[in-house]
Design an enzyme around this catalytic site. Structure first.
Site, PDB file in Angstrom:
ATOM      1  N   ASP A 215       0.893  -1.331   0.105  1.00  0.00           N
ATOM      2  CA  ASP A 215       0.122   0.038  -0.001  1.00  0.00           C
ATOM      3  C   ASP A 215       0.804   1.342  -0.002  1.00  0.00           C
ATOM      4  OD1 ASP A 215      -2.351   1.292  -0.071  1.00  0.00           O
ATOM      5  OD2 ASP A 215      -2.141   1.721   2.244  1.00  0.00           O
ATOM      6  N   SER A 236      -7.429   5.405   0.214  1.00  0.00           N
ATOM      7  CA  SER A 236      -7.814   4.047  -0.297  1.00  0.00           C
ATOM      8  C   SER A 236      -9.174   3.932  -0.078  1.00  0.00           C
ATOM      9  CB  SER A 236      -7.053   3.038   0.134  1.00  0.00           C
ATOM     10  OG  SER A 236      -5.550   3.397   0.163  1.00  0.00           O
ATOM     11  N   GLN A 286      -6.067  -1.671  -6.329  1.00  0.00           N
ATOM     12  CA  GLN A 286      -6.490  -0.660  -5.425  1.00  0.00           C
ATOM     13  C   GLN A 286      -7.401   0.391  -6.253  1.00  0.00           C
ATOM     14  OE1 GLN A 286      -4.488   2.731  -2.609  1.00  0.00           O
ATOM     15  NE2 GLN A 286      -4.268   0.521  -1.824  1.00  0.00           N
TER      16      GLN A 286
END
Length: 301
Positions: A215, A236, A286
């Site tokens: 991430d 996110s 993502q």
């Protein structure tokens, strides 16, 4: 000093309160400038909790997550695991992360017992310089700070980034010119690894660390064609991972990131984690919210 990775000794080390209930204390190793909990930390910790609810022989092959509220770094996080299904080959575990009595994150992880198959293929790994030939992110920042023409405000920002104790080693393959606001192709390549030693252990441990690493700077790939704008808000929305082959998260891996689309205040990014020997270890995806100032930013010089 302790040469083990802080990701193992602290960040991903959960306290078990009940059979399927875990807690992460209110002290967090690294918190982004947004002062919200780092999404990778929540994903990694949720996978740790899920992994406690399966047998040692079952390995995670995929996880799918939604970030539903921002995480508060000042209070503990509770992780509640539901044993959704336990089958002969596959098991599914659902995890809910809770703060202030409300879910901040939900996740489903699927685990599989090892099975062989003649059906195998993968993409080819990009050809890039080895990590030994590249500068770390800290060394690049130090190089930028030596430029006497850097504006004072930007110098302070760089110094602040340099002081952040991120538990990941990062070596950008083609670092962007931070003094330019020219649009760039929405692709990034990094060599990444956990700081410190993890060693040979249950593969699920390395997958949890990779979830943390995956991430970091991922969504920023979608901003590369839009560098003329100042980011007001970026967070996110969801995060998915597929684990393909064994790997060591404390060894260098190439993180290939690209953004095929952005629009509607959202950006989509995809990533691949490659072992040094060219084996595709992990695939990630993502989507996140991206809001920018409509007025282009001024030069940083």
């Amino acid at each position: 000093g302790d040469l083990r990775s802080v990701l193992i000794t602290s960040v991903l080390n959960l306290e078990r309160l009940e059979v399927d209930l875990f807690r992460c204390g209110g002290q967090h190793h690294w918190v982004p400038a947004t002062q919200h909990l780092f999404g990778g930390q929540i994903v990694g910790q949720a996978l740790v909790a899920a992994a406690h609810a399966v047998s040692r022989d079952e390995q995670v092959h995929s996880l799918h997550c939604y970030f539903v509220r921002t995480g508060d770094p000042k209070v503990p996080v509770l992780y509640e695991v539901e044993r959704t299904r336990t089958g002969k080959s596959f098991s599914v575990r659902s995890v809910k992360a809770i703060q202030h009595g409300k879910p901040i994150f939900i996740c489903q992880a699927s685990f599989q017992l090892s099975q062989g198959s003649p059906v195998q293929h993968q993409y080819s790994m990009p050809t890039v310089p080895p990590p030994e030939e590249l500068l770390t992110q800290e060394e690049l920042i130090q190089k930028f700070l030596q430029n006497p023409n850097v504006a004072e405000g930007y110098r302070k920002r760089l110094t602040k980034i340099q002081a952040q104790d991120v538990p990941i080693d990062i070596k950008p393959v083609n670092p962007p010119d931070i003094f330019s606001s020219e649009p760039q192709e929405p692709k990034q390549l990094f060599w990444v690894r956990a700081r410190g030693y993890i060693g040979e252990t249950d593969m699920k441990v390395h997958c949890c660390v990779a979830a943390y690493i995956s991430d970091y700077a991922f969504l920023g790939t979608a901003l590369l064609p839009h560098r003329q704008y100042r980011v007001k808000f970026m967070v996110s929305l969801d995060h998915s991972m597929w684990f393909h082959a064994p790997f060591r998260a404390d060894h260098w891996m190439l993180y290939e990131c690209e953004s095929p689309w952005a629009g509607g205040c959202r950006g989509l990014v995809q990533g691949r984690l490659w072992r040094r020997d060219g084996v595709l270890a992990v695939t990630c995806a993502q989507e996140g919210v991206i809001r920018v100032e409509q007025t282009p930013t001024q030069s940083k010089l």
